[in-house]
Design an enzyme around this catalytic site. Structure first.
Site, PDB file in Angstrom:
ATOM      1  N   HIS A 125       0.822  -1.214   0.000  1.00  9.40           N
ATOM      2  CA  HIS A 125       0.000   0.000   0.000  1.00  9.40           C
ATOM      3  C   HIS A 125       0.858   1.266   0.000  1.00  9.40           C
ATOM      4  O   HIS A 125       0.374   2.351   0.286  1.00  9.40           O
ATOM      5  CB  HIS A 125      -0.970   0.004   1.195  1.00  9.40           C
ATOM      6  N   ILE A 242      -0.599 -10.144  19.510  1.00  8.53           N
ATOM      7  CA  ILE A 242       0.565 -10.265  18.631  1.00  8.53           C
ATOM      8  C   ILE A 242       1.860 -10.122  19.425  1.00  8.53           C
ATOM      9  O   ILE A 242       2.825 -10.860  19.209  1.00  8.53           O
ATOM     10  CB  ILE A 242       0.478  -9.194  17.519  1.00  8.53           C
TER      11      ILE A 242
END
Ligand code: ZN
Length: 255
Positions: A125, A242
């Protein structure tokens, strides 16, 4: 498939993996204070109008949208954000010689800031750290443009052609870079373990990359707080933070 497979099972895969590919999304950066766009507290969820700033037609057609976008860039959390344990774990996996690539949807530069080799980070992106001219495609550092904004230019034009400048990120309505996509596809099909981390896997092409990897025989591991459309084809789904899970996996990769 095994939902919530024990982390130790995945750790064993990491311990024997030759080519780990990480596919990272906004979820790996929220611990660093970078807001998610689509999550419950996300930028677009709280302020749907903000999405206009990230839509190419609105950006090109409306100077006020551009001025707002430049104010937004100046204030972006990425300039002061520090990488977190999740980013650091991927650096460890690389140092263990097992990381093939990081394909990221993030534009915040935190993988590189953590110490991941820039040539292994594939930013599908784009990046907030560069500016591109929509007229002549000239590419310059974001810091130069932000200096001009700080000096009073609310919407600084290209110094070469006078065209509209924009962050080198992919806006809605803007095609992704074909060469970057090709690299991402090549990397994921070469993976023997694909770690999809902090991504909802609802946005293409990132989502499709999971399928490529699975079809090419990789073990697919999804580490995400919420369910994803690809949980069904994953070999393991870890719904743990995470910052807890990745360091454990990195520890296994070092062995
Ligand atoms: Zn230009």
């Amino acid at each position: 498939m095994s939902l919530d497979a024990p982390v130790s099972t995945v750790a064993a895969w990491l311990a024997e993996a030759g080519r780990v590919v990480a596919l990272t999304g906004a979820g790996i950066s929220t611990d660093s204070g970078i807001p998610d766009f689509r999550g419950p507290r996300g930028v677009w969820t709280r302020d749907p109008g903000a999405a206009r700033m990230f839509t190419l037609d609105a950006y090109v057609g409306d100077p006020e949208v551009r001025r707002a976008a430049w104010r937004n860039r100046r204030a972006h959390a990425a300039w002061t954000a520090e990488p977190n344990a999740g980013h650091a774990a991927l650096v460890e996996i690389e140092r263990a010689g097992r990381l093939h690539a990081i394909v990221t949807q993030n534009i915040d530069g935190l993988h590189q800031k953590a110490g991941s080799s820039p040539d292994r980070v594939i930013e599908i992106h784009g990046t907030l750290f560069a500016v591109e001219c929509l007229g002549c495609a000239d590419r310059t550092p974001m810091s130069e443009a932000l200096d001009r904004v700080a000096a009073g230019e609310e919407d600084p034009p290209c110094t070469r052609c006078g065209g509209i400048l924009k962050a080198a990120t992919i806006s809605f309505g803007q095609p992704l870079d074909a060469a970057t996509l090709r690299r991402a596809a090549e990397a994921t099909t070469a993976a023997d373990v694909l770690l999809a981390v902090g991504t909802s896997l609802t946005v293409h092409p990132a989502a499709g990359l999971v399928e490529y990897a699975a079809r090419a025989g990789a073990r697919v591991v999804i580490v995400n707080a919420a369910p994803t459309p690809y949980d069904g084809i994953a070999d393991a789904v870890l719904r743990r933070p995470i910052g807890e899970v990745l360091p454990v996996l990195a520890g296994a990769a070092r062995r």
